[in-house]
Design a protein around this motif. Structure first.
Motif, PDB file in Angstrom:
ATOM      1  N   ALA A 207       0.829  -1.208   0.000  1.00 54.55           N
ATOM      2  CA  ALA A 207       0.000   0.000   0.000  1.00 54.55           C
ATOM      3  C   ALA A 207       0.862   1.256   0.000  1.00 54.55           C
ATOM      4  O   ALA A 207       0.588   2.227  -0.730  1.00 54.55           O
ATOM      5  N   VAL A 208       1.916   1.248   0.800  1.00 58.29           N
ATOM      6  CA  VAL A 208       2.804   2.414   0.859  1.00 58.29           C
ATOM      7  C   VAL A 208       3.586   2.550  -0.445  1.00 58.29           C
ATOM      8  O   VAL A 208       3.807   3.663  -0.936  1.00 58.29           O
ATOM      9  N   SER A 209       4.006   1.428  -1.012  1.00 60.60           N
ATOM     10  CA  SER A 209       4.743   1.485  -2.277  1.00 60.60           C
ATOM     11  C   SER A 209       3.890   2.072  -3.395  1.00 60.60           C
ATOM     12  O   SER A 209       4.369   2.859  -4.210  1.00 60.60           O
ATOM     13  N   LEU A 210       2.625   1.706  -3.431  1.00 59.79           N
ATOM     14  CA  LEU A 210       1.728   2.211  -4.472  1.00 59.79           C
ATOM     15  C   LEU A 210       1.362   3.677  -4.235  1.00 59.79           C
ATOM     16  O   LEU A 210       1.171   4.441  -5.182  1.00 59.79           O
ATOM     17  N   GLY A 211       1.253   4.063  -2.950  1.00 59.83           N
ATOM     18  CA  GLY A 211       0.972   5.453  -2.621  1.00 59.83           C
ATOM     19  C   GLY A 211      -0.424   5.901  -3.007  1.00 59.83           C
ATOM     20  O   GLY A 211      -1.316   5.099  -3.299  1.00 59.83           O
TER      21      GLY A 211
ATOM     22  N   ARG B 283      -5.225   1.781   2.788  1.00 64.47           N
ATOM     23  CA  ARG B 283      -5.248   0.355   3.111  1.00 64.47           C
ATOM     24  C   ARG B 283      -4.250   0.032   4.211  1.00 64.47           C
ATOM     25  O   ARG B 283      -4.517  -0.814   5.067  1.00 64.47           O
ATOM     26  N   ALA B 284      -3.114   0.717   4.219  1.00 61.83           N
ATOM     27  CA  ALA B 284      -2.133   0.509   5.292  1.00 61.83           C
ATOM     28  C   ALA B 284      -2.732   0.854   6.649  1.00 61.83           C
ATOM     29  O   ALA B 284      -2.526   0.138   7.639  1.00 61.83           O
ATOM     30  N   LEU B 285      -3.487   1.945   6.712  1.00 61.50           N
ATOM     31  CA  LEU B 285      -4.108   2.338   7.969  1.00 61.50           C
ATOM     32  C   LEU B 285      -5.206   1.351   8.371  1.00 61.50           C
ATOM     33  O   LEU B 285      -5.388   1.070   9.559  1.00 61.50           O
TER      34      LEU B 285
ATOM     35  N   GLU C   9       6.957   1.281   7.803  1.00 62.61           N
ATOM     36  CA  GLU C   9       6.059   1.512   6.663  1.00 62.61           C
ATOM     37  C   GLU C   9       4.779   2.228   7.121  1.00 62.61           C
ATOM     38  O   GLU C   9       4.292   3.151   6.462  1.00 62.61           O
ATOM     39  N   LEU C  10       4.245   1.792   8.263  1.00 64.64           N
ATOM     40  CA  LEU C  10       3.021   2.405   8.777  1.00 64.64           C
ATOM     41  C   LEU C  10       3.240   3.882   9.089  1.00 64.64           C
ATOM     42  O   LEU C  10       2.374   4.732   8.817  1.00 64.64           O
ATOM     43  N   ALA C  11       4.397   4.203   9.670  1.00 64.05           N
ATOM     44  CA  ALA C  11       4.698   5.606   9.990  1.00 64.05           C
ATOM     45  C   ALA C  11       4.645   6.473   8.743  1.00 64.05           C
ATOM     46  O   ALA C  11       4.145   7.611   8.772  1.00 64.05           O
ATOM     47  N   ARG C  12       5.148   5.942   7.635  1.00 64.10           N
ATOM     48  CA  ARG C  12       5.118   6.724   6.400  1.00 64.10           C
ATOM     49  C   ARG C  12       3.681   6.966   5.933  1.00 64.10           C
ATOM     50  O   ARG C  12       3.325   8.074   5.527  1.00 64.10           O
ATOM     51  N   ALA C  13       2.846   5.924   6.023  1.00 64.62           N
ATOM     52  CA  ALA C  13       1.439   6.091   5.642  1.00 64.62           C
ATOM     53  C   ALA C  13       0.750   7.106   6.550  1.00 64.62           C
ATOM     54  O   ALA C  13      -0.035   7.955   6.087  1.00 64.62           O
ATOM     55  N   GLN C  14       1.034   7.044   7.851  1.00 60.97           N
ATOM     56  CA  GLN C  14       0.422   7.977   8.788  1.00 60.97           C
ATOM     57  C   GLN C  14       0.893   9.411   8.532  1.00 60.97           C
ATOM     58  O   GLN C  14       0.101  10.358   8.598  1.00 60.97           O
ATOM     59  N   LEU C  15       2.163   9.569   8.228  1.00 60.40           N
ATOM     60  CA  LEU C  15       2.695  10.902   7.939  1.00 60.40           C
ATOM     61  C   LEU C  15       2.034  11.479   6.693  1.00 60.40           C
ATOM     62  O   LEU C  15       1.644  12.652   6.663  1.00 60.40           O
ATOM     63  N   TRP C  16       1.886  10.658   5.673  1.00 58.09           N
ATOM     64  CA  TRP C  16       1.280  11.130   4.420  1.00 58.09           C
ATOM     65  C   TRP C  16      -0.176  11.544   4.602  1.00 58.09           C
ATOM     66  O   TRP C  16      -0.685  12.373   3.849  1.00 58.09           O
TER      67      TRP C  16
ATOM     68  N   THR D 251       0.481  12.946  12.328  1.00 59.42           N
ATOM     69  CA  THR D 251       1.871  13.100  12.742  1.00 59.42           C
ATOM     70  C   THR D 251       2.166  12.460  14.096  1.00 59.42           C
ATOM     71  O   THR D 251       3.225  11.861  14.288  1.00 59.42           O
ATOM     72  N   ASP D 252       1.251  12.600  15.046  1.00 58.73           N
ATOM     73  CA  ASP D 252       1.474  11.973  16.351  1.00 58.73           C
ATOM     74  C   ASP D 252       1.566  10.458  16.221  1.00 58.73           C
ATOM     75  O   ASP D 252       2.434   9.809  16.819  1.00 58.73           O
ATOM     76  N   ASP D 253       0.665   9.882  15.441  1.00 58.12           N
ATOM     77  CA  ASP D 253       0.674   8.440  15.236  1.00 58.12           C
ATOM     78  C   ASP D 253       1.952   8.002  14.516  1.00 58.12           C
ATOM     79  O   ASP D 253       2.518   6.946  14.823  1.00 58.12           O
ATOM     80  N   ALA D 254       2.395   8.806  13.560  1.00 56.92           N
ATOM     81  CA  ALA D 254       3.611   8.461  12.825  1.00 56.92           C
ATOM     82  C   ALA D 254       4.810   8.404  13.765  1.00 56.92           C
ATOM     83  O   ALA D 254       5.640   7.483  13.683  1.00 56.92           O
ATOM     84  N   PHE D 255       4.900   9.372  14.676  1.00 56.48           N
ATOM     85  CA  PHE D 255       6.022   9.370  15.619  1.00 56.48           C
ATOM     86  C   PHE D 255       5.942   8.177  16.558  1.00 56.48           C
ATOM     87  O   PHE D 255       6.953   7.532  16.865  1.00 56.48           O
TER      88      PHE D 255
END
Length: 394
Positions: A296-300, A306-308, A331-338, A342-346
């Motif tokens: 999911a993150v690779s496809l963007g 879907r990652a979330l 990988e999840l952090a990147r999806a959350q950041l996008w 931001t809090d969840d990503a950290f």
């Protein structure tokens, strides 16, 4: 070299009692697979600490071992310093220096231990031990009678793979490519199609490093055609792992149709195999779930949600290899950041660090995302700054 006990013991006690206020000495001993009496003596400064024990304790505490050492030498510095010795061992793969060779059963055990270090992301141990092990295996191979060479070739493949984990994660991509070529050389003599599939799985790293994703997908699909029919658990895992990796590289190539097809094939095969490590690669329902996030993150774009969704209903179990679990949170952090979380990503980045600090610290996405979070966020700035400095984010 054993570390001085007094200063190291005080730092271990600090991280256990202050940063992990609910962790007892017994819990630390259990997590690090170290005797309780040993932990007590180390914290009191009554005994020194070997590198292996220090790294096990650091992993249990979720900190970089460099934070516990008296000289505070960063782990990445010590790993990079060990890479020339690894290169030297590869240069003499066909004409190793003379020296002792352990019995075959001891070599098997040493290679299996190195594989466990790889799955646990214990890269400093690999960097320290693998040059000598590779030289010894080459020595054993050159001196072995013909009937023993296939097994020794298989041991070389597995040992090269453990060494490659360090080379690839620490950005030594030329060295990684050399290790993969040696894996391909050695696997030819084993006559083992499952081990050949494992080598094809690892070979994909060269295409990730070169960003040649379409070519990498083609190579993996050829490997899938050559893999044996999935009629046993090990054969199912071999084919399923190749589909998992093909799904990710297809995602990087922005080929959504191929990514979904390969992920579906991996999911179907995972229903027929218990989660385990097969030929050095973890495969099963949980591994496929982690790859759902990665794809999911690779496809963007519209696929990131879907990652979330996966993370909202499932988390990787503790018995999944540490490298794979930490990768899930990276990988999840990147999806959350996008998606602005931001809090969840950290929190996800910190979870990855607790699980496998060495893997997390060296991951380029961690550096990129930590730097982005630091620019975007003012709350908890001190914690973000500390994390960003730890992973050398700029």
């Amino acid at each position: 070299m054993p570390a001085d006990g007094k200063g190291v013991g005080a730092r271990i006690a600090y991280y256990r009692s202050v940063t992990h206020p609910r962790m007892t000495q017994q819990q630390l001993a259990d997590a690090a697979c170290v005797a309780l009496g040993t932990i007590r003596k180390i914290e009191r400064g009554e005994r020194g600490v070997t590198d292996a024990t220090l790294e096990a304790i650091a992993d249990a505490l979720g900190v970089d071992p460099g934070r516990l050492r008296a000289d505070r030498t960063p782990v990445h510095t010590r790993v990079h310093a060990a890479l020339p010795a690894l290169s030297a061992a590869l240069a003499t793969y066909d004409c190793p220096d003379e020296g002792p060779v352990r019995p075959l059963h001891e070599l098997r055990a040493a290679v299996a231990e190195a594989a466990r270090w790889r799955l646990a992301a214990a890269y400093t141990r690999i960097a320290r031990e693998l040059p000598n092990l590779l030289t010894e295996l080459a020595r054993a191979y050159q001196a072995a009678p013909g009937e023993e060479r296939p097994e020794l070739s298989g041991l070389l493949v597995m040992a090269y793979r453990s060494a490659d984990a360090v080379a690839f994660k620490y950005g030594a991509h030329d060295l990684s490519a050399r290790l993969i070529e040696l894996m391909r050389w050695a696997v030819a003599e084993t006559g083992d199609p499952l081990l050949s599939a494992s080598v094809a799985y690892v070979r994909a790293e060269t295409f990730f490093a070169a960003r040649a994703h379409t070519a990498g997908l083609r190579v993996l699909e050829h490997a899938l055609d050559a893999a044996p029919a999935p009629t046993t658990p090990a054969r199912i895992a071999a084919k399923g792992a190749l589909h998992m990796r093909a799904a990710v590289i297809a995602g990087r190539a922005r080929d959504a149709a191929a990514a979904v097809t390969h992920l579906d094939e991996a999911s179907a095969l995972a229903e027929r195999a218990a989660e385990d490590v097969y030929c050095g690669t973890a495969f099963g329902p949980d591994s496929v779930r982690t790859h759902e996030v990665s794809v999911a993150v690779s496809l963007g774009n519209e696929h990131v949600g879907r990652a979330l969704e996966v993370a909202g209903e499932w988390q990787p179990p503790r018995d999944l290899p540490a490298e794979r679990r930490s990768g899930f949170y990276i990988e999840l952090a990147r999806a959350q950041l996008w998606t602005g979380l931001t809090d969840d990503a950290f929190e996800s980045l910190k979870a990855a660090r607790r699980i496998a600090p060495q893997h997390t610290r060296e991951h380029p996405w961690v550096r990129e995302d930590a730097a982005t979070l630091r620019r975007l966020k003012r709350a908890d700035a001190e914690a973000l700054t500390t994390f960003a400095e730890w992973c050398a984010a700029t």
